[in-house]
Design a protein around this motif. Structure first.
Motif, PDB file in Angstrom:
ATOM      1  N   GLY A 175       0.825  -1.211   0.000  1.00 39.05           N
ATOM      2  CA  GLY A 175       0.000   0.000   0.000  1.00 39.05           C
ATOM      3  C   GLY A 175       0.847   1.243   0.000  1.00 39.05           C
ATOM      4  N   CYS A 176       1.934   1.207   0.742  1.00 40.33           N
ATOM      5  CA  CYS A 176       2.848   2.342   0.768  1.00 40.33           C
ATOM      6  C   CYS A 176       3.591   2.452  -0.556  1.00 40.33           C
ATOM      7  CB  CYS A 176       3.838   2.177   1.908  1.00 40.33           C
ATOM      8  SG  CYS A 176       5.099   3.438   1.907  1.00 40.33           S
ATOM      9  N   ALA A 177       4.090   1.308  -1.047  1.00 41.05           N
ATOM     10  CA  ALA A 177       4.844   1.310  -2.297  1.00 41.05           C
ATOM     11  C   ALA A 177       3.967   1.734  -3.475  1.00 41.05           C
ATOM     12  CB  ALA A 177       5.419  -0.082  -2.547  1.00 41.05           C
ATOM     13  N   ILE A 178       2.725   1.272  -3.467  1.00 39.48           N
ATOM     14  CA  ILE A 178       1.816   1.573  -4.571  1.00 39.48           C
ATOM     15  C   ILE A 178       1.396   3.040  -4.501  1.00 39.48           C
ATOM     16  CG2 ILE A 178      -0.466   1.092  -5.508  1.00 39.48           C
ATOM     17  CD1 ILE A 178       0.031  -1.847  -4.547  1.00 39.48           C
ATOM     18  N   GLY A 179       0.582   3.359  -3.532  1.00 40.64           N
ATOM     19  CA  GLY A 179       0.169   4.733  -3.314  1.00 40.64           C
ATOM     20  C   GLY A 179      -0.125   5.502  -4.591  1.00 40.64           C
ATOM     21  N   LEU A 180       0.131   6.801  -4.535  1.00 45.65           N
ATOM     22  CA  LEU A 180      -0.098   7.644  -5.699  1.00 45.65           C
ATOM     23  C   LEU A 180       0.982   7.441  -6.754  1.00 45.65           C
ATOM     24  CD1 LEU A 180      -1.262  10.996  -4.091  1.00 45.65           C
ATOM     25  CD2 LEU A 180      -2.621   9.357  -5.376  1.00 45.65           C
ATOM     26  N   GLY A 181       2.140   6.901  -6.340  1.00 45.78           N
ATOM     27  CA  GLY A 181       3.216   6.700  -7.298  1.00 45.78           C
ATOM     28  C   GLY A 181       2.786   5.831  -8.461  1.00 45.78           C
ATOM     29  N   ASN A 182       2.193   4.686  -8.159  1.00 45.68           N
ATOM     30  CA  ASN A 182       1.809   3.745  -9.217  1.00 45.68           C
ATOM     31  C   ASN A 182       0.455   4.063  -9.836  1.00 45.68           C
ATOM     32  OD1 ASN A 182       4.037   2.566  -7.891  1.00 45.68           O
ATOM     33  ND2 ASN A 182       3.429   0.550  -8.609  1.00 45.68           N
ATOM     34  N   VAL A 183      -0.481   4.565  -9.035  1.00 50.46           N
ATOM     35  CA  VAL A 183      -1.840   4.769  -9.551  1.00 50.46           C
ATOM     36  C   VAL A 183      -1.977   6.124 -10.237  1.00 50.46           C
ATOM     37  CG1 VAL A 183      -4.275   4.875  -8.931  1.00 50.46           C
ATOM     38  CG2 VAL A 183      -2.775   3.268  -7.767  1.00 50.46           C
ATOM     39  N   TRP A 184      -1.401   7.165  -9.640  1.00 44.27           N
ATOM     40  CA  TRP A 184      -1.575   8.513 -10.174  1.00 44.27           C
ATOM     41  C   TRP A 184      -0.468   8.879 -11.149  1.00 44.27           C
ATOM     42  CZ3 TRP A 184       1.578  12.905  -8.638  1.00 44.27           C
ATOM     43  CH2 TRP A 184       1.130  14.121  -9.168  1.00 44.27           C
ATOM     44  N   ARG A 185       0.772   8.542 -10.823  1.00 44.80           N
ATOM     45  CA  ARG A 185       1.922   9.030 -11.582  1.00 44.80           C
ATOM     46  C   ARG A 185       2.290   8.122 -12.758  1.00 44.80           C
ATOM     47  NH1 ARG A 185       7.739   9.998 -10.286  1.00 44.80           N
ATOM     48  NH2 ARG A 185       8.174  12.176 -10.731  1.00 44.80           N
ATOM     49  N   PHE A 186       2.139   6.823 -12.588  1.00 48.28           N
ATOM     50  CA  PHE A 186       2.589   5.871 -13.604  1.00 48.28           C
ATOM     51  C   PHE A 186       1.960   6.113 -14.985  1.00 48.28           C
ATOM     52  CE2 PHE A 186       2.238   1.771 -15.822  1.00 48.28           C
ATOM     53  CZ  PHE A 186       3.566   1.407 -15.897  1.00 48.28           C
TER      54      PHE A 186
ATOM     55  N   GLY B 111      -6.080  16.061  -0.938  1.00 51.09           N
ATOM     56  CA  GLY B 111      -7.139  17.042  -0.737  1.00 51.09           C
ATOM     57  C   GLY B 111      -7.906  17.317  -2.018  1.00 51.09           C
ATOM     58  N   TRP B 112      -7.194  17.427  -3.140  1.00 54.82           N
ATOM     59  CA  TRP B 112      -7.871  17.597  -4.433  1.00 54.82           C
ATOM     60  C   TRP B 112      -8.806  16.425  -4.721  1.00 54.82           C
ATOM     61  CZ3 TRP B 112      -2.976  18.768  -7.880  1.00 54.82           C
ATOM     62  CH2 TRP B 112      -2.453  20.027  -7.541  1.00 54.82           C
ATOM     63  N   LEU B 113      -8.313  15.217  -4.459  1.00 55.27           N
ATOM     64  CA  LEU B 113      -9.108  14.019  -4.756  1.00 55.27           C
ATOM     65  C   LEU B 113     -10.368  13.971  -3.908  1.00 55.27           C
ATOM     66  CD1 LEU B 113      -6.151  11.490  -4.952  1.00 55.27           C
ATOM     67  CD2 LEU B 113      -7.595  12.208  -6.866  1.00 55.27           C
ATOM     68  N   LEU B 114     -10.239  14.320  -2.629  1.00 52.92           N
ATOM     69  CA  LEU B 114     -11.412  14.331  -1.756  1.00 52.92           C
ATOM     70  C   LEU B 114     -12.419  15.373  -2.225  1.00 52.92           C
ATOM     71  CD1 LEU B 114     -12.759  13.226   0.794  1.00 52.92           C
ATOM     72  CD2 LEU B 114     -11.506  14.945   2.122  1.00 52.92           C
ATOM     73  N   LEU B 115     -11.939  16.545  -2.603  1.00 48.76           N
ATOM     74  CA  LEU B 115     -12.832  17.589  -3.110  1.00 48.76           C
ATOM     75  C   LEU B 115     -13.495  17.155  -4.414  1.00 48.76           C
ATOM     76  CD1 LEU B 115     -14.006  20.428  -3.018  1.00 48.76           C
ATOM     77  CD2 LEU B 115     -11.873  21.286  -4.033  1.00 48.76           C
ATOM     78  N   TYR B 116     -12.735  16.517  -5.294  1.00 53.67           N
ATOM     79  CA  TYR B 116     -13.292  16.027  -6.559  1.00 53.67           C
ATOM     80  C   TYR B 116     -14.390  15.001  -6.319  1.00 53.67           C
ATOM     81  CZ  TYR B 116     -10.855  17.945 -10.629  1.00 53.67           C
ATOM     82  OH  TYR B 116     -10.436  18.751 -11.665  1.00 53.67           O
ATOM     83  N   PHE B 117     -14.238  14.197  -5.278  1.00 54.81           N
ATOM     84  CA  PHE B 117     -15.265  13.205  -4.954  1.00 54.81           C
ATOM     85  C   PHE B 117     -16.617  13.902  -4.762  1.00 54.81           C
ATOM     86  CE2 PHE B 117     -17.812  11.112  -1.685  1.00 54.81           C
ATOM     87  CZ  PHE B 117     -17.970   9.848  -2.220  1.00 54.81           C
TER      88      PHE B 117
ATOM     89  N   VAL C 271     -12.367   7.612  -5.571  1.00 57.23           N
ATOM     90  CA  VAL C 271     -12.197   6.808  -4.363  1.00 57.23           C
ATOM     91  C   VAL C 271     -10.929   5.981  -4.470  1.00 57.23           C
ATOM     92  CG1 VAL C 271     -13.152   4.891  -3.028  1.00 57.23           C
ATOM     93  CG2 VAL C 271     -14.645   6.723  -3.785  1.00 57.23           C
ATOM     94  N   CYS C 272     -10.689   5.435  -5.657  1.00 58.72           N
ATOM     95  CA  CYS C 272      -9.502   4.617  -5.910  1.00 58.72           C
ATOM     96  C   CYS C 272      -8.230   5.414  -5.621  1.00 58.72           C
ATOM     97  CB  CYS C 272      -9.527   4.149  -7.360  1.00 58.72           C
ATOM     98  SG  CYS C 272      -8.160   3.100  -7.840  1.00 58.72           S
ATOM     99  N   LEU C 273      -8.142   6.610  -6.182  1.00 53.22           N
ATOM    100  CA  LEU C 273      -6.947   7.428  -5.983  1.00 53.22           C
ATOM    101  C   LEU C 273      -6.842   7.949  -4.556  1.00 53.22           C
ATOM    102  CD1 LEU C 273      -6.763   9.513  -9.277  1.00 53.22           C
ATOM    103  CD2 LEU C 273      -5.393   7.553  -8.636  1.00 53.22           C
ATOM    104  N   LEU C 274      -7.978   8.253  -3.942  1.00 52.12           N
ATOM    105  CA  LEU C 274      -7.959   8.739  -2.560  1.00 52.12           C
ATOM    106  C   LEU C 274      -7.466   7.653  -1.611  1.00 52.12           C
ATOM    107  CD1 LEU C 274      -8.573  11.037  -0.615  1.00 52.12           C
ATOM    108  CD2 LEU C 274     -10.928  10.220  -0.472  1.00 52.12           C
ATOM    109  N   VAL C 275      -7.895   6.415  -1.853  1.00 57.67           N
ATOM    110  CA  VAL C 275      -7.411   5.287  -1.043  1.00 57.67           C
ATOM    111  C   VAL C 275      -5.900   5.137  -1.205  1.00 57.67           C
ATOM    112  CG1 VAL C 275      -7.435   2.765  -0.874  1.00 57.67           C
ATOM    113  CG2 VAL C 275      -9.588   4.019  -0.978  1.00 57.67           C
ATOM    114  N   ALA C 276      -5.421   5.252  -2.452  1.00 61.43           N
ATOM    115  CA  ALA C 276      -3.972   5.158  -2.699  1.00 61.43           C
ATOM    116  C   ALA C 276      -3.223   6.254  -1.951  1.00 61.43           C
ATOM    117  CB  ALA C 276      -3.694   5.256  -4.200  1.00 61.43           C
ATOM    118  N   ALA C 277      -3.782   7.454  -1.948  1.00 64.84           N
ATOM    119  CA  ALA C 277      -3.133   8.579  -1.253  1.00 64.84           C
ATOM    120  C   ALA C 277      -3.103   8.355   0.251  1.00 64.84           C
ATOM    121  CB  ALA C 277      -3.862   9.879  -1.577  1.00 64.84           C
ATOM    122  N   LEU C 278      -4.189   7.841   0.813  1.00 63.55           N
ATOM    123  CA  LEU C 278      -4.253   7.630   2.262  1.00 63.55           C
ATOM    124  C   LEU C 278      -3.298   6.526   2.716  1.00 63.55           C
ATOM    125  CD1 LEU C 278      -8.070   7.996   3.013  1.00 63.55           C
ATOM    126  CD2 LEU C 278      -6.232   9.463   3.835  1.00 63.55           C
ATOM    127  N   THR C 279      -3.210   5.437   1.934  1.00 62.52           N
ATOM    128  CA  THR C 279      -2.283   4.364   2.317  1.00 62.52           C
ATOM    129  C   THR C 279      -0.843   4.875   2.328  1.00 62.52           C
ATOM    130  OG1 THR C 279      -2.164   3.577   0.015  1.00 62.52           O
ATOM    131  CG2 THR C 279      -3.761   2.508   1.458  1.00 62.52           C
TER     132      THR C 279
END
Length: 458
Positions: free
Chosen positions: A33-44, A123-129, A324-332
């Motif tokens: 969860g830490c390794a994945i986070g926004l790095g793999n889901v948002w940035r990749f 914060g952006w992701l939560l607001l977008y939700f 929700v997917c990206l927000l979960v990645a950010a929180l982990t």
């Protein structure tokens, strides 16, 4: 110190009993969860778009095997051998008279710098939700969505509010402890993240013209292989596995002696790869199906994807799932990054977890405001021609994390290869040929590649 070093040479250092993970699955999922986070889901996905598609993916996988895995295994080994925080780990394990513990300060500073822009994005992701749930993007063209995104970035009060909510959520999770807070919540969020990625990838692949996006990700051609693809693939290896900033050292300190570190590292890397590829399959087929630009950078997530989902049936529903997917990645990632600093306060200052959590997150909130304000009142403040937010992203990915990995590689490869904690956790788990390769990677290959990444980044 010399006496401690000799104790380590003959066995693990004598340390106080501390919390351990409840299960190996929990450890693998929380580390993933830490390794994945926004790095793999948002940035990749957008880095793949910028640096050559399948050529980038292939080089990234190569560096993950030859550089990422050995360094990750060593970070876990250092943590478990010392049973202490990142700073104390090196103070206990370093040879007499050496200064390897300086890396601990470097790693903790890196965590805070990473978190400064992670909390802004979260914060952006939560607001977008809430914006998507309210239907604000329905009927907007790409220019309209981009205007809405720009207006959100310029609204300092809204940004700080939602960034603050993310910080409070992370504090509540960490304050509940390792097993009941960090492990339990991360395990649930990771399973949720993987399920959401599969659902969204399937939906994206069913769009007309989606196969062009798949071809972009996996159809390799040599003309796409550039020097910048290679360099960014090396840098992204550290970012996508969260190496070099002490997170895996901290989690290693919570490991039971029976946990197989090399095998667990393979699973974590596998989940990181799978998640990155699923994220690519979630985004790129949709981008190509709607005729959008795959090289759109961060705007791919906050402009292009909202526009795409606004054009398809039930798109609002899938856009909510996407956020929700990206927000979960950010929180982990957020919880894992701050656990490094919380562990330090517990270990060195003997603070209660709840007090350490509050102190860490108050400091994070204050620093996070600096990142958020770089899009508003401080947008004219530039560091090396970058706004503060972009500088933090560049500096952590290209300088701090690779240098942290370099410290681990040099310590393990040269100073401590024959020590008990390296022999027990790594060497005895592999064949002679595998050990020869790992030793060569830690001593020569990884340091050389890291120095190339840092020199290029500078």
């Amino acid at each position: 110190m010399l006496r401690v070093w000799r104790l380590i040479q003959g066995g693990y250092a004598i340390v106080k009993e501390r919390e351990t993970f409840a299960s190996r699955l929990g450890f693998v999922l929380i580390s993933a969860g830490c390794a994945i986070g926004l790095g793999n889901v948002w940035r990749f996905p957008y880095i793949v778009g910028q640096y050559g598609g399948a050529a980038f993916v292939l080089i990234y996988l190569l560096f993950l095997v030859i550089m990422g895995l050995p360094i990750m295994a060593m970070e876990f080994s250092v943590g478990r051998a010392s049973r202490k925080s990142i700073l104390a780990s090196f103070q206990v394990l370093e040879p007499e008279g050496s200064k390897w513990h300086w890396y601990g300060w470097f790693g903790m500073a890196g965590n805070y710098l990473l978190m400064m822009f992670y909390t802004t994005i979260a914060g952006w992701l939560l607001l977008y939700f809430f914006k998507v749930a309210a239907g604000e993007f329905r009927g907007l063209d790409a220019a309209g969505v981009e205007t809405a995104f720009g207006a959100m970035q310029g609204n300092v009060g809204i940004q700080l509010l939602f960034m603050g909510i993310v910080v409070v959520l992370g504090m509540l999770i960490c304050s509940r402890g390792l097993k009941n807070g960090v492990e339990k919540v991360n395990k649930a969020m990771m399973l949720c993240l993987l399920a959401l990625l599969v659902v969204l990838a399937v939906r994206a692949l069913t769009l007309p013209g989606a196969m062009e996006g798949v071809k972009f990700l996996f159809d390799f051609s040599f003309d796409k292989l550039t020097w910048m693809s290679v360099l960014n693939a090396m840098g992204f290896t550290f970012f996508s596995l969260s190496l070099g900033c002490g997170i895996m050292v901290t989690y290693g300190a919570y490991l039971k002696d029976s946990t197989d570190i090399p095998n667990s590292s393979l699973w974590i890397a596998y989940l990181a790869i799978q998640t990155a590829l699923l994220a690519g399959l979630m985004i790129m087929p949709a981008v190509f199906a709607m005729g959008q630009d795959p090289n759109a950078g961060p705007g791919l997530v906050f402009v292009t994807i909202p526009f795409i989902f606004s054009q398809i049936p039930f798109g609002w529903f899938f856009m909510i799932l996407f956020n929700v997917c990206l927000l979960v990645a950010a929180l982990t990632s957020s919880v894992s990054l701050l656990e490094v600093c919380i562990a330090y306060l517990q270990n060195e200052w003997h603070m209660k977890r709840i007090s350490a959590s509050i102190l860490c997150y108050v400091g994070l909130a204050l620093l996070g405001f600096v990142s958020a304000l770089s899009f508003g009142v401080w947008s004219d403040v530039k560091i090396f021609d970058r706004i503060i937010f972009d500088f933090l992203d560049w500096f952590c990915s290209n300088i701090m994390m690779p240098l942290g990995g370099l410290s681990i590689a040099l310590l393990a490869g040269w100073k401590a290869w024959n020590s008990t904690y390296v022999q027990v956790n790594l060497v005895k788990k592999y064949s002679a040929s595998a050990n020869a390769f790992i030793k060569f990677s830690l001593r020569f290959l990884a340091p050389l590649l890291v120095l190339v990444v840092v020199a290029t980044g500078v």
